[in-house]
Design a protein around this motif. Structure first.
Motif, PDB file in Angstrom:
ATOM      1  N   VAL A 212      10.568   1.299  -2.007  1.00  0.00           N
ATOM      2  CA  VAL A 212      11.442   1.602  -3.143  1.00  0.00           C
ATOM      3  C   VAL A 212      10.788   1.020  -4.397  1.00  0.00           C
ATOM      4  O   VAL A 212      10.441  -0.170  -4.424  1.00  0.00           O
ATOM      5  N   PRO A 213      10.567   1.820  -5.434  1.00  0.00           N
ATOM      6  CA  PRO A 213       9.853   1.340  -6.624  1.00  0.00           C
ATOM      7  C   PRO A 213      10.681   0.384  -7.484  1.00  0.00           C
ATOM      8  O   PRO A 213      11.321   0.771  -8.451  1.00  0.00           O
ATOM      9  N   LEU A 214      10.650  -0.895  -7.100  1.00  0.00           N
ATOM     10  CA  LEU A 214      11.351  -1.956  -7.818  1.00  0.00           C
ATOM     11  C   LEU A 214      10.401  -3.131  -8.015  1.00  0.00           C
ATOM     12  O   LEU A 214       9.482  -3.333  -7.214  1.00  0.00           O
ATOM     13  N   GLY A 215      10.644  -3.935  -9.029  1.00  0.00           N
ATOM     14  CA  GLY A 215       9.858  -5.135  -9.222  1.00  0.00           C
ATOM     15  C   GLY A 215       8.379  -4.840  -9.317  1.00  0.00           C
ATOM     16  O   GLY A 215       7.944  -3.934 -10.039  1.00  0.00           O
ATOM     17  N   ARG A 216       7.581  -5.609  -8.560  1.00  0.00           N
ATOM     18  CA  ARG A 216       6.144  -5.392  -8.569  1.00  0.00           C
ATOM     19  C   ARG A 216       5.784  -4.033  -8.003  1.00  0.00           C
ATOM     20  O   ARG A 216       4.719  -3.484  -8.272  1.00  0.00           O
ATOM     21  N   ALA A 217       6.670  -3.477  -7.174  1.00  0.00           N
ATOM     22  CA  ALA A 217       6.439  -2.162  -6.585  1.00  0.00           C
ATOM     23  C   ALA A 217       6.826  -1.027  -7.536  1.00  0.00           C
ATOM     24  O   ALA A 217       6.710   0.146  -7.173  1.00  0.00           O
ATOM     25  N   GLY A 218       7.251  -1.373  -8.748  1.00  0.00           N
ATOM     26  CA  GLY A 218       7.737  -0.360  -9.674  1.00  0.00           C
ATOM     27  C   GLY A 218       6.710   0.681 -10.058  1.00  0.00           C
ATOM     28  O   GLY A 218       7.071   1.802 -10.438  1.00  0.00           O
ATOM     29  N   SER A 219       5.429   0.354  -9.935  1.00  0.00           N
ATOM     30  CA  SER A 219       4.390   1.324 -10.271  1.00  0.00           C
ATOM     31  C   SER A 219       4.109   2.291  -9.123  1.00  0.00           C
ATOM     32  O   SER A 219       3.372   3.260  -9.300  1.00  0.00           O
ATOM     33  N   ASN A 220       4.683   2.007  -7.943  1.00  0.00           N
ATOM     34  CA  ASN A 220       4.499   2.909  -6.805  1.00  0.00           C
ATOM     35  C   ASN A 220       5.356   4.153  -6.968  1.00  0.00           C
ATOM     36  O   ASN A 220       6.530   4.062  -7.343  1.00  0.00           O
ATOM     37  N   GLU A 221       4.787   5.293  -6.672  1.00  0.00           N
ATOM     38  CA  GLU A 221       5.568   6.524  -6.680  1.00  0.00           C
ATOM     39  C   GLU A 221       6.145   6.728  -5.290  1.00  0.00           C
ATOM     40  O   GLU A 221       5.438   6.628  -4.285  1.00  0.00           O
ATOM     41  N   ALA A 222       7.447   6.972  -5.219  1.00  0.00           N
ATOM     42  CA  ALA A 222       8.115   7.121  -3.928  1.00  0.00           C
ATOM     43  C   ALA A 222       7.544   8.300  -3.149  1.00  0.00           C
ATOM     44  O   ALA A 222       7.064   9.283  -3.731  1.00  0.00           O
ATOM     45  N   LEU A 223       7.598   8.216  -1.835  1.00  0.00           N
ATOM     46  CA  LEU A 223       7.150   9.321  -1.002  1.00  0.00           C
ATOM     47  C   LEU A 223       7.976  10.564  -1.287  1.00  0.00           C
ATOM     48  O   LEU A 223       9.203  10.506  -1.380  1.00  0.00           O
ATOM     49  N   GLY A 224       7.303  11.691  -1.416  1.00  0.00           N
ATOM     50  CA  GLY A 224       7.994  12.956  -1.584  1.00  0.00           C
ATOM     51  C   GLY A 224       8.456  13.505  -0.247  1.00  0.00           C
ATOM     52  O   GLY A 224       8.183  12.929   0.819  1.00  0.00           O
ATOM     53  N   PRO A 225       9.158  14.630  -0.250  1.00  0.00           N
ATOM     54  CA  PRO A 225       9.698  15.196   0.995  1.00  0.00           C
ATOM     55  C   PRO A 225       8.640  15.471   2.052  1.00  0.00           C
ATOM     56  O   PRO A 225       8.845  15.135   3.228  1.00  0.00           O
ATOM     57  N   GLU A 226       7.516  16.065   1.682  1.00  0.00           N
ATOM     58  CA  GLU A 226       6.516  16.409   2.696  1.00  0.00           C
ATOM     59  C   GLU A 226       5.823  15.162   3.238  1.00  0.00           C
ATOM     60  O   GLU A 226       5.512  15.082   4.433  1.00  0.00           O
ATOM     61  N   GLU A 227       5.597  14.173   2.372  1.00  0.00           N
ATOM     62  CA  GLU A 227       5.020  12.916   2.847  1.00  0.00           C
ATOM     63  C   GLU A 227       5.987  12.185   3.764  1.00  0.00           C
ATOM     64  O   GLU A 227       5.593  11.607   4.784  1.00  0.00           O
ATOM     65  N   THR A 228       7.266  12.216   3.411  1.00  0.00           N
ATOM     66  CA  THR A 228       8.279  11.584   4.259  1.00  0.00           C
ATOM     67  C   THR A 228       8.321  12.245   5.628  1.00  0.00           C
ATOM     68  O   THR A 228       8.361  11.561   6.661  1.00  0.00           O
ATOM     69  N   LEU A 229       8.304  13.571   5.646  1.00  0.00           N
ATOM     70  CA  LEU A 229       8.327  14.296   6.911  1.00  0.00           C
ATOM     71  C   LEU A 229       7.077  13.978   7.736  1.00  0.00           C
ATOM     72  O   LEU A 229       7.163  13.791   8.956  1.00  0.00           O
ATOM     73  N   ARG A 230       5.929  13.897   7.076  1.00  0.00           N
ATOM     74  CA  ARG A 230       4.691  13.576   7.796  1.00  0.00           C
ATOM     75  C   ARG A 230       4.759  12.176   8.418  1.00  0.00           C
ATOM     76  O   ARG A 230       4.343  11.963   9.562  1.00  0.00           O
ATOM     77  N   LEU A 231       5.290  11.232   7.664  1.00  0.00           N
ATOM     78  CA  LEU A 231       5.454   9.871   8.183  1.00  0.00           C
ATOM     79  C   LEU A 231       6.362   9.872   9.407  1.00  0.00           C
ATOM     80  O   LEU A 231       6.047   9.268  10.442  1.00  0.00           O
ATOM     81  N   PHE A 232       7.496  10.547   9.291  1.00  0.00           N
ATOM     82  CA  PHE A 232       8.460  10.538  10.396  1.00  0.00           C
ATOM     83  C   PHE A 232       7.919  11.252  11.629  1.00  0.00           C
ATOM     84  O   PHE A 232       8.213  10.856  12.762  1.00  0.00           O
ATOM     85  N   ARG A 233       7.124  12.286  11.428  1.00  0.00           N
ATOM     86  CA  ARG A 233       6.515  12.960  12.577  1.00  0.00           C
ATOM     87  C   ARG A 233       5.515  12.042  13.279  1.00  0.00           C
ATOM     88  O   ARG A 233       5.429  12.043  14.512  1.00  0.00           O
ATOM     89  N   SER A 234       4.787  11.250  12.492  1.00  0.00           N
ATOM     90  CA  SER A 234       3.882  10.275  13.086  1.00  0.00           C
ATOM     91  C   SER A 234       4.666   9.238  13.876  1.00  0.00           C
ATOM     92  O   SER A 234       4.278   8.863  14.998  1.00  0.00           O
ATOM     93  N   MET A 235       5.778   8.777  13.326  1.00  0.00           N
ATOM     94  CA  MET A 235       6.616   7.814  14.029  1.00  0.00           C
ATOM     95  C   MET A 235       7.167   8.409  15.320  1.00  0.00           C
ATOM     96  O   MET A 235       7.189   7.751  16.369  1.00  0.00           O
ATOM     97  N   GLN A 236       7.621   9.662  15.239  1.00  0.00           N
ATOM     98  CA  GLN A 236       8.157  10.322  16.432  1.00  0.00           C
ATOM     99  C   GLN A 236       7.092  10.444  17.515  1.00  0.00           C
ATOM    100  O   GLN A 236       7.360  10.211  18.701  1.00  0.00           O
TER     101      GLN A 236
END
Length: 378
Positions: A212-236
């Motif tokens: 979550v882009p807060l604090g020092r992580a504020g410069s990070n761009e949150a994962l988009g839908p396709e990146e999120t889906l790719r992550l979850f498929r890897s986890m699965q």
């Protein structure tokens, strides 16, 4: 330091009528006893300057207040089982000399609460691991951010080796360990590395959530839908592999949106309902990653804040349909996915999870329909 979110006007104007109607089945207190740390991680939710922290007598008063809140909840649920859990964290909690005495004080009431520690693992040596083993903790969570090179790039040179050494001390003494992977655009394809490490070390569980882009992580761009889906498929894939191998390590998928792949019960954000956060300076927030301050424990009791805060009551209000999710089948069960990510991205915790691929595809389909209609008119 958490502050009132500038765009959460819907929270600020909420009514607290739900207070007397809320009897939670579980309550987790995430207690940040310090913001000091030996690392400066790129995805940290804290700012660079740590806030003031509370002294030992005040820590004991907070524990007293949680006891009182527990008593009140049990009175409201006389015939139902309620679980209470405390997670001690930071910053790095073991940077405080009184962290272990606090854990021992809580563990002495193990019939009332379960207890865990969230840390970076780097300060855990054999002596500390042995003492933690005597507390019968539910788990110690250690953060691992991918491969060794990625972890060290994120946290600092040598951080990976020291974290792994800490994990080995814990597992050798029989302390349950959980590995936590925070997914960013830099490391979201490296969950498999953490899953394999967890199985090699014999930890109890490996899980992941999105940065979550807060604090020092504020410069990070949150994962988009396709990146999120790719992550979850890897986890699965890793979860199915662990089951097929009959591994003792669980690859857990019980976070926001992950149910869309597993078919499990839809996950619902518990911030303000089954989750409360006390920050190092006494601020009370629904969640560390949703830093909307409900009040401060130095001026108001934890019970008064829990039952009466407009912030918390708005978050726990039933039947809220998140903006952008109105037509979704899971609108009333998922309730928008990761609310803290929506708050950080859009300034509104009641907006749709920006990583939701169902909502994204629905939006794209509607845009296509609108464009087609316009072409047809022409």
């Amino acid at each position: 330091m958490p502050t009132q979110h500038p765009d959460c006007t819907s929270i600020a104007t909420a009514r607290d009528s739900a207070a007397d109607e809320f009897p939670p089945a579980h309550l987790l207190l995430q207690w940040h006893i310090t913001e000091r740390c030996i690392l400066r991680c790129l995805h940290c939710y804290q700012a660079d300057a740590p806030s003031d922290e509370l002294d030992w007598p005040t820590l004991l008063r907070i524990l007293d207040q949680f006891r009182e809140l527990r008593r009140q909840i049990l009175v409201r649920r006389p015939r139902k089982q309620t679980r209470f859990h405390i997670s001690i964290t930071g910053g790095e909690p073991f940077i405080r000399d009184d962290a272990l005495p606090l854990l021992e004080a809580i563990a002495s009431e193990r019939d009332a609460y379960s207890l865990a520690v969230l840390c970076n693992g780097m300060l855990i040596d054999d002596t500390l691991a042995r003492r933690l083993a005597g507390l019968r903790l539910s788990y110690v969570q250690v953060s691992i951010d991918g491969s060794e090179s990625t972890h060290d790039r994120t946290r600092g040179q040598g951080a990976y080796a020291r974290a792994v050494a800490g994990i080995r001390h814990l597992t050798r003494h029989g302390v349950p360990v959980m590995l936590a992977f925070t997914a960013t655009r830099d490391n979201c394809d490296e969950f498999a590395d953490v899953a394999r490490l967890g199985k090699q070390l014999g930890v109890r569980r490996v899980w992941a959530d999105r940065c979550v882009p807060l604090g020092r992580a504020g410069s990070n761009e949150a994962l988009g839908p396709e990146e999120t889906l790719r992550l979850f498929r890897s986890m699965q894939h890793e979860a199915e592999t662990a089951r097929r191998e009959r591994s003792r390590t669980e690859i857990a998928m019980h976070r926001a949106l992950q149910f869309l792949l597993t078919g499990a019960q839809p996950y619902r954000c518990t911030a303000g309902t089954g989750l409360l956060t006390v920050m190092a300076n006494g601020d009370v927030c629904p969640c560390r990653r949703m830093p909307v301050v409900a009040g401060n424990i130095l001026s108001e009791s934890l019970s008064d804040l829990y039952w009466g805060s407009v912030v918390l009551n708005q978050l726990r209000a039933p039947g809220v349909s998140p903006v952008g999710c109105e037509r979704c089948f899971y609108s009333k069960t998922c309730r928008g996915g990761l609310r803290c990510l929506a708050a950080a991205t859009y300034g509104d915790p009641f907006a749709a999870d920006p990583g939701c691929w169902l909502q994204s595809r629905r939006r794209d389909a509607e845009a296509l329909d609108e464009m087609t209609a316009k072409v047809g008119v022409v």
